[in-house]
Scaffold this active site. Structure first.
Site, PDB file in Angstrom:
ATOM      1  NE  ARG A   1       6.798 -10.351   6.283  1.00  0.00           N
ATOM      2  CZ  ARG A   1       7.970 -10.873   6.709  1.00  0.00           C
ATOM      3  NH1 ARG A   1       8.935 -10.077   7.120  1.00  0.00           N
ATOM      4  NH2 ARG A   1       8.148 -12.165   6.723  1.00  0.00           N
TER       5      ARG A   1
ATOM      6  CE1 TYR B   1     -11.052   8.279   9.301  1.00  0.00           C
ATOM      7  CE2 TYR B   1      -9.069   7.027   9.754  1.00  0.00           C
ATOM      8  CZ  TYR B   1     -10.366   7.089   9.298  1.00  0.00           C
ATOM      9  OH  TYR B   1     -10.978   5.948   8.837  1.00  0.00           O
TER      10      TYR B   1
ATOM     11  CG  ASP C   1      -2.399  12.498   8.934  1.00  0.00           C
ATOM     12  OD1 ASP C   1      -2.370  12.741   7.711  1.00  0.00           O
ATOM     13  OD2 ASP C   1      -3.186  11.689   9.446  1.00  0.00           O
TER      14      ASP C   1
ATOM     15  CE  LYS D   1      -8.878   8.915   2.894  1.00  0.00           C
ATOM     16  NZ  LYS D   1      -8.100   8.153   3.791  1.00  0.00           N
TER      17      LYS D   1
HETATM   18  O1  P1T Z   1      -7.872   5.053   5.546  1.00  0.00           O
HETATM   19  P1  P1T Z   1      -6.384   4.967   5.699  1.00  0.00           P
HETATM   20  O2  P1T Z   1      -5.646   4.925   4.418  1.00  0.00           O
HETATM   21  O3  P1T Z   1      -5.966   3.907   6.664  1.00  0.00           O
HETATM   22  O4  P1T Z   1      -5.925   6.374   6.355  1.00  0.00           O
HETATM   23  C1  P1T Z   1      -6.292   6.768   7.637  1.00  0.00           C
HETATM   24  C2  P1T Z   1      -6.297   8.269   7.728  1.00  0.00           C
HETATM   25  C3  P1T Z   1      -5.234   8.911   8.339  1.00  0.00           C
HETATM   26  N1  P1T Z   1      -5.180  10.252   8.436  1.00  0.00           N
HETATM   27  C4  P1T Z   1      -6.153  11.026   7.938  1.00  0.00           C
HETATM   28  C5  P1T Z   1      -6.052  12.516   8.060  1.00  0.00           C
HETATM   29  C6  P1T Z   1      -7.241  10.447   7.293  1.00  0.00           C
HETATM   30  O5  P1T Z   1      -8.192  11.258   6.802  1.00  0.00           O
HETATM   31  C7  P1T Z   1      -7.337   9.029   7.189  1.00  0.00           C
HETATM   32  C8  P1T Z   1      -8.488   8.360   6.559  1.00  0.00           C
HETATM   33  N2  P1T Z   1      -9.643   9.153   6.468  1.00  0.00           N
HETATM   34  C9  P1T Z   1     -10.841   8.766   5.972  1.00  0.00           C
HETATM   35  C10 P1T Z   1     -11.104   7.544   5.487  1.00  0.00           C
HETATM   36  C11 P1T Z   1     -11.885   9.812   5.982  1.00  0.00           C
HETATM   37  O6  P1T Z   1     -12.909   9.700   5.285  1.00  0.00           O
HETATM   38  O7  P1T Z   1     -11.687  10.815   6.688  1.00  0.00           O
END
Ligand code: P1T
Length: 380
Positions: free
Chosen positions: A47, A99, A171, A196
């Protein structure tokens, strides 16, 4: 080292002192033997640290021109760690288009603990100052924003943040470090949903933070260790492998994105197209200054603004898969109002343009003619 070399070698020297393997081994272990209490080789429990994660964290830091990278179990876990830097009574100013899951985390989890969030349009960064008071501790910027593709001037936000001694977090998920490097523009924290573009193959959920300030790195590392939202070594390996082709994938995402945005902009059934590379995009000039290219994320609305038309289009698509997420090699289409942004109340999301007919595309790296033919038949 230039960016395209960093994707392959950044931070990756001596990753396997035992056998010299070219890729970092997957250290699938929860713990490490000690010769005497505290007598270990740098890792004591996975961890708090794992060699495969450490290799990824170094690569992330290198890509964003930061000194420290931290990997988390998801993008939201990474955002959660940033907000845990704050105290009850603190205030955050964030972009109003973001998001849906970030909005939900802020409103439904952290407001309960006495942190206040102001969601505002930041395309004119000077508006931020109207919301700053003694309790303001953080500016949270998503650029390009999800799903409206607003571009926020990172340098302008940074000078406001510095003037008032507030942290600026960006972000950078939609751009990826290939397109923009917010630390170089004065941000304090860069955040990624590594799910992503960094991972790039839709096979991992992961988050990342990158900073270049010692004290901030220590605080975030403490939160990572104390709250424990870490990712496993296999996922770290996959993201490291994804990163090796980030630059060439991004080049194709941008090329395909451009062709599709131009095609959509002239289609008779389409009302508005949101892609920062179009000269008609209201923030095109800022995008040109702070981004290397304009990416593969595009949103658009159908004429008449009817939900049923938008749903029909996404259902008709054959190569674009109807799915949440973005940034993978394959093209995806989504309907933000009912999918990624369903957790934002209708009146709130409509204020920012997330109307019922809005469709979001994550343009992949397939042959662009096939993608265009697919959109033509779906719109037809
Ligand atoms: O899904 P995760 O890895 O927890 O990430 C969250 C997140 C944070 N910031 C942005 C700009 C994002 O697009 C996302 C996740 N977005 C999607 C799953 C989506 O389809 O837009």
């Amino acid at each position: 080292m230039k960016f395209n070399t960093k994707t392959i070698h950044g931070g990756q020297y001596n990753v396997d002192p035992a056998y010299g393997s070219v890729m970092p081994p997957i250290y699938q272990t929860s713990t490490y033997s000690q010769t005497t209490p505290g007598g270990h080789k740098g890792f004591e429990y996975s961890r708090s640290g794992n060699p495969t994660r450490a290799a990824l964290e170094k690569s992330l830091a290198s890509l964003e021109n930061g000194n420290y990278g931290l990997a988390f179990g998801s993008g939201l876990a990474a955002i959660d760690a940033v907000i845990k830097l704050l105290q009850p009574g603190d205030e955050v100013i964030c972009t109003n288009d973001l998001y849906g899951g970030s909005y939900r985390l802020f409103k439904k989890i952290f407001e309960k603990f006495g942190i206040k969030f102001h969601f505002i349009g930041m395309q004119d960064a000077s508006k931020i100052e109207n919301f700053i008071n003694d309790n303001t501790k953080l500016i949270w910027v998503e650029t390009p924003s999800n799903p409206m593709m607003n571009i926020i001037d990172i340098k302008a936000c940074s000078s406001i943040a510095k003037k008032h001694k507030i942290l600026l977090a960006v972000d950078n998920t939609f751009a990826s470090p290939y397109l923009q490097q917010p630390l170089d523009m004065g941000a304090d924290i860069v955040m990624h949903s590594a799910t992503k573009y960094l991972g790039g193959h839709s096979d991992v959920v992961m988050g990342a933070l990158i900073v270049n300030n010692n004290e901030l790195a220590e605080k975030l590392y403490f939160i990572q260790k104390a709250s424990g939202a870490i990712c496993g070594p296999q996922d770290c390996f996959l993201v490291l492998r994804g990163i090796k082709t980030l630059h060439i994938r991004m080049q194709r995402h941008c090329e395909n994105g451009k062709a599709i945005a131009i095609f959509l902009a002239s289609h008779p059934k389409i009302d508005k197209v949101y892609w920062p590379g179009l000269p008609s995009h209201p923030n095109h000039e800022i995008a040109k200054q702070q981004m290397k290219d304009f990416g593969g994320m595009i949103s658009f609305t159908t004429k008449g603004n009817r939900m049923e038309d938008a749903i029909k289009v996404v259902e008709n698509l054959k190569i674009f898969t109807l799915a949440e997420s973005l940034g993978g090699v394959e093209s995806l289409a989504g309907h933000p109002a009912t999918m990624t942004h369903a957790s934002i109340p209708k009146e709130e999301r409509e204020k920012t343009g997330v109307v019922d007919s809005l469709i979001r595309l994550s343009v992949g790296i397939e042959d662009v003619e096939d993608l265009m033919d697919d959109l033509k038949q779906a719109l037809g």
